[in-house]
Every structure is written in structure tokens, then in C-alpha cells.
Write a protein that holds these residues in place. Sequence first.
Motif, mmCIF file in Angstrom:
data_model
loop_
_atom_site.group_PDB
_atom_site.id
_atom_site.type_symbol
_atom_site.label_atom_id
_atom_site.label_comp_id
_atom_site.label_asym_id
_atom_site.label_seq_id
_atom_site.Cartn_x
_atom_site.Cartn_y
_atom_site.Cartn_z
ATOM 1 N N GLU A 213 51.032 -50.598 40.224
ATOM 2 C CA GLU A 213 50.251 -51.180 41.415
ATOM 3 C C GLU A 213 49.589 -52.376 40.291
ATOM 4 O O GLU A 213 49.342 -52.569 39.792
ATOM 5 C CB GLU A 213 49.416 -49.944 41.590
ATOM 6 C CG GLU A 213 48.199 -50.416 41.956
ATOM 7 C CD GLU A 213 48.271 -50.636 43.687
ATOM 8 O OE1 GLU A 213 47.546 -51.760 44.323
ATOM 9 O OE2 GLU A 213 49.771 -50.784 44.485
ATOM 10 N N THR B 236 52.893 -45.034 36.038
ATOM 11 C CA THR B 236 53.168 -43.612 35.980
ATOM 12 C C THR B 236 54.447 -44.107 34.674
ATOM 13 O O THR B 236 55.511 -44.435 34.359
ATOM 14 C CB THR B 236 54.225 -43.050 36.935
ATOM 15 O OG1 THR B 236 53.005 -43.504 38.023
ATOM 16 C CG2 THR B 236 53.918 -41.595 37.110
ATOM 17 N N CYS C 252 51.949 -38.928 33.838
ATOM 18 C CA CYS C 252 50.557 -39.371 34.174
ATOM 19 C C CYS C 252 50.723 -41.812 34.676
ATOM 20 O O CYS C 252 50.858 -41.839 34.387
ATOM 21 C CB CYS C 252 49.557 -39.338 32.767
ATOM 22 S SG CYS C 252 49.554 -37.741 32.505
ATOM 23 N N VAL C 253 49.177 -41.332 34.425
ATOM 24 C CA VAL C 253 48.504 -43.297 35.019
ATOM 25 C C VAL C 253 48.330 -43.623 34.169
ATOM 26 O O VAL C 253 47.091 -42.680 33.417
ATOM 27 C CB VAL C 253 48.170 -42.946 36.099
ATOM 28 C CG1 VAL C 253 47.686 -44.205 36.624
ATOM 29 C CG2 VAL C 253 48.398 -42.363 37.421
ATOM 30 N N ALA D 233 49.330 -37.422 36.669
ATOM 31 C CA ALA D 233 49.270 -37.597 37.938
ATOM 32 C C ALA D 233 49.832 -39.118 38.534
ATOM 33 O O ALA D 233 50.820 -39.375 37.376
ATOM 34 C CB ALA D 233 47.848 -38.371 38.308
ATOM 35 N N ASP E 170 52.315 -42.282 40.623
ATOM 36 C CA ASP E 170 51.547 -43.314 42.148
ATOM 37 C C ASP E 170 50.242 -43.287 42.622
ATOM 38 O O ASP E 170 49.693 -43.243 43.716
ATOM 39 C CB ASP E 170 52.310 -42.707 43.154
ATOM 40 C CG ASP E 170 53.467 -42.047 42.666
ATOM 41 O OD1 ASP E 170 54.738 -42.803 42.160
ATOM 42 O OD2 ASP E 170 53.691 -41.088 44.163
ATOM 43 N N ALA E 171 49.909 -44.314 41.525
ATOM 44 C CA ALA E 171 48.583 -45.090 41.641
ATOM 45 C C ALA E 171 48.709 -46.281 42.573
ATOM 46 O O ALA E 171 49.670 -46.897 42.698
ATOM 47 C CB ALA E 171 48.188 -45.583 40.296
ATOM 48 N N SER E 172 47.699 -46.320 43.173
ATOM 49 C CA SER E 172 46.975 -47.454 44.715
ATOM 50 C C SER E 172 45.610 -47.891 44.650
ATOM 51 O O SER E 172 45.021 -47.019 44.430
ATOM 52 C CB SER E 172 47.699 -47.395 45.629
ATOM 53 O OG SER E 172 47.439 -46.602 46.011
ATOM 54 N N LEU F 295 40.171 -46.254 43.382
ATOM 55 C CA LEU F 295 41.734 -45.405 42.901
ATOM 56 C C LEU F 295 42.600 -44.278 43.379
ATOM 57 O O LEU F 295 41.733 -43.493 43.761
ATOM 58 C CB LEU F 295 42.076 -45.023 40.945
ATOM 59 C CG LEU F 295 43.564 -44.456 40.313
ATOM 60 C CD1 LEU F 295 43.964 -46.047 40.554
ATOM 61 C CD2 LEU F 295 43.441 -44.041 39.250
ATOM 62 N N TRP G 206 45.165 -41.625 43.807
ATOM 63 C CA TRP G 206 46.415 -41.206 42.603
ATOM 64 C C TRP G 206 46.395 -39.652 43.726
ATOM 65 O O TRP G 206 46.460 -39.549 44.226
ATOM 66 C CB TRP G 206 46.263 -41.207 41.419
ATOM 67 C CG TRP G 206 45.130 -40.294 41.299
ATOM 68 C CD1 TRP G 206 44.036 -41.207 40.823
ATOM 69 C CD2 TRP G 206 44.772 -39.117 41.251
ATOM 70 N NE1 TRP G 206 42.650 -39.944 40.804
ATOM 71 C CE2 TRP G 206 43.499 -38.903 41.002
ATOM 72 C CE3 TRP G 206 45.733 -38.012 40.525
ATOM 73 C CZ2 TRP G 206 42.444 -37.448 39.896
ATOM 74 C CZ3 TRP G 206 44.809 -36.664 39.833
ATOM 75 C CH2 TRP G 206 43.283 -37.048 39.750
ATOM 76 N N LYS G 207 48.418 -39.531 42.453
ATOM 77 C CA LYS G 207 48.855 -38.000 43.330
ATOM 78 C C LYS G 207 49.129 -36.858 42.084
ATOM 79 O O LYS G 207 49.347 -37.687 41.031
ATOM 80 C CB LYS G 207 50.274 -37.684 44.665
ATOM 81 C CG LYS G 207 50.768 -36.691 44.419
ATOM 82 C CD LYS G 207 52.512 -36.812 43.998
ATOM 83 C CE LYS G 207 52.967 -35.502 44.422
ATOM 84 N NZ LYS G 207 54.282 -36.174 43.789
ATOM 85 N N GLU H 227 52.932 -37.964 48.209
ATOM 86 C CA GLU H 227 52.554 -39.121 47.409
ATOM 87 C C GLU H 227 53.255 -40.293 48.148
ATOM 88 O O GLU H 227 53.046 -40.799 48.807
ATOM 89 C CB GLU H 227 54.115 -38.535 46.109
ATOM 90 C CG GLU H 227 55.266 -39.045 47.310
ATOM 91 C CD GLU H 227 56.255 -38.587 45.365
ATOM 92 O OE1 GLU H 227 56.510 -38.208 44.998
ATOM 93 O OE2 GLU H 227 57.672 -38.668 46.340
#
Length: 456
Positions: free
Chosen positions: A110, A123, A133-134, A163, A165-167, A177, A179-180, A224
Motif C-alpha cells: 500500500e 506484509t 506482520c505489517v 497482521a 493486507d494494510a491499506s 490504517l 488491516w486483517k 482479507e
Amino acid sequence: MAAVLLGVSACLAALPAGAVAPVPAAPARTAPSPTAPSPTTPVIDEEFADPDVVEVGGVFHAYATNAHGRNIQHATSTDLVRWTVDATDVLPDVGAWVTLDPPGRVWAPEVFDNGDGFTLLYTARDRAGGRQCVGSALASSPDGPFRPVGEGPLVCPTEDGGAIDASVHTENGTRHLLWKTDGNCCEKDTWIHLQPVSWDGTRVTGEPVRLIKQDRTWEDRVVEAPTLVRRNGRYVLLYSAGDYRYDGYATGWATADTLTGPYVKGDLPLLTTESFSGAIAGPGGQDVVTGPGGQDRILFHGRGADRSRRMLYVADLGFADGRPVVRGSKARHEAELARVHRATVRQARDAWGDRAVGHIDEPDSSVEFRVFAASPGPHTLSVRYGNGSLDAAGAPAAATHRLTVNGADAGAVDYPYTGWDEWRTREVPVELRAGWNTVRLAKGERYTELDAVEVA
């Protein structure tokens, strides 16, 4: 005004995502692509999964999960259709907190403009906790190279599976933020969270709020890849679900009146292998960007005829009263939204279960419904029907309906004989304008029962 008819449709991870062994980098190249968005033609015809797109000075920059020996891939375009894929790795150093053993575990980028440069969220596998993790990285240019920030990951709830898949979503001067939790790694729930972060996205500044988790059969225990936009005063959360390795992977949606929810999921997913009639398998990892001319576009990965790679696709995106609509993807609406003029509607049971069936019996009877087109142009009207009509001699006979679109004559839909116990589909071309369209099927020759109508 009538709404959509009985089943009417409007057009409209065990392994990590993109886990591949490093291979030698290929030279820079311009990917062949059509001159206008085609929902089922890849615009980057090679592995380019989990896309994220940011526009800078009229140039669109796309980033993707690791492949071709690069931790994060990069491509550029001026129209979202013709792309030049960069031969460099925009994240050459993943940070001291990351382990690359096993390889291929850097994904889901992202990127956004932070005012003083650009931030990349990614990730990767945390060396200390062993979970995905992010992390965050900074660069002065969207071309990179991005350099990791901090001695550890940005978000890393090891006890919940990590964690991914950040956006980001920015509103009223606050960066959020999404995240999943990677709970599917270890038989835990997968939640999509919303959490405030610093303006450059390198520090969390508040506690996360849970938005949605897996609770639908089609999601296959995983949600996700969140993307959050606000359109027409409503928040629309797009997400992927299922196992990315298989055709069942799909894109869902949920809406809310406030940023933190509650979010209400759509009855059916937005993008599926079936909604693209098998032309794209496992569509997901989506991002939304405003393209040239102000048209919203959705970019996503999927598998075409070559199921071994996840390629980049782009399609026009619209919002019908808050509901996302993607050109080329069929999505059913509920039967109770139909308007039937001087006709009867009854419930009949077929192989699909209870389904509304429309009878257009009288000379002036018709069924009228509305469909939403994300952009103008040619579409395909599919009518699922049953025809048991007989001619005067008692022989099986074809039937017809008269078709009008936005009040204009659009010819006839003909229905070959099926018998009353069999459903088949007829397809006819229709020209639609952007936004809402009114389509009417009126009594023609003999009789046909309608089960579902789709426009794609």
C-alpha cells in the motif's frame, strides 16, 4: 419507478499470497493491453497480485506482491490500461525485523503520498514472532527505493495470528490504517480492523476497531484485503475472501453510515469466477482509484486462461445507491424488487430452490426493472427462461418478448422451446447509459416464464 426484477442482475492464505521463489529479474517492458478498459482482458499479463495504485502528477503507479525476484513490484501508466512494468525492486531492503526464510513472503503493498514523500506499507514475516506482520517504509519518490522505518513491524498481533493486507483511508485530517488479523494461519477468526495512524503511516496513534469478520459460507473462513471508500455519503468496504489459490476466491462488500460501522455486508459477493462467466478466476486483492475523466476504476488480480498466475485487471466501477457495481461482473438482486405490469408473479420451486417466476400472459402485460451501469456502452442482457408453448397443431413452439431500453425499442428476445420444467438462458445485446436504466420485457408471441435477468 420500477426496480430490478426477480433475480435481476446489474452490470455492471496456508501459503502466503503470491509465494514464489525468486527468479532473475526481467528487463523493463511495456505490457501489451487494449486501448480501453476491458473487464476480462488483463492489462498486465503476468504475475502482478494484490495491486495497489496511487496517482502522482498524472501518472498512475501500481505496486504488487513479490514476483520475478522483487520484494515489491512496480509499474506505471497514464491511463490505467497501458502499463510499463519496472525491472527494479522498489523495496530492496525489507528491514532487520523481517526474515526471508522461507522466501516469497513479502506481499500486499500500500503506497500513499504523505506530504513529505511517500509511504509504503507491506506484509512480511516477523523474525521474532514467526508471523506475518505489517511494516512501513519511506521514499522521496513513488518510484522508490523505499527504506524500512523502525526496528520492528508497525502492526503485529502475534497472539491473533499476525497482521496482513494494510491499506489506508484518510478523512478529516486523520489517516486510518485498515488491516486483517491473519487468524486463518492458526484456526482463529480473521477480522478486518480500522486503526488511526500518524500522517506518514509509520506509527499507530490509537486502538484498532473491528469492522467485519468471516461469517458467510462463500467466504470460506477468511476475509482479507480491505479497501475503504466513501461514495454518496456512505462508506463502502470492499474485501477479498476465501483461499486465494482457488477459483472460489472472491471480492465482497459491506456498507456503513459511519466510519467505524456497523458494516452490513451485501447479500452476494461483488466479483466471483461465476460473475465473470469463468473468464477471470478468483478475482480479488482489489484497489479503487479515480481514473481519467473522473471515472472510478477497480483494479484487481485474477487468473485467466493460464490459471498459474494472477494478472492485473481493470474495470469501470459505479455505485448504485451505495452498492458497488462493476462493469462486466454480474450480481443478482432480490425478487421482491420487481414490478410486474398487468402480469402475475408466483413462487415456483426449481433446482435453485424457491424462486420468483414472472408470467407475462396478457396482450399488454410486461415486466419492468432497473439496472445500473457503471459506464455507458454495449452490455449483454441474459434472460433465464422456461418455454413450454405449443403451436396451433400442438407442436413445441418458440415464444418472444418485446424488449425496450429506456423507452426505446430494442427488438425482441426469442425463446426456443424448453418445456415448462427446464430453465435455459438467452442473451441479447443492449446499449445502456451510465447510471440507472429502465428495461422492459413485454408480451410477444406465446408464453415464457422468467426466472432471472442479468445484465453484464
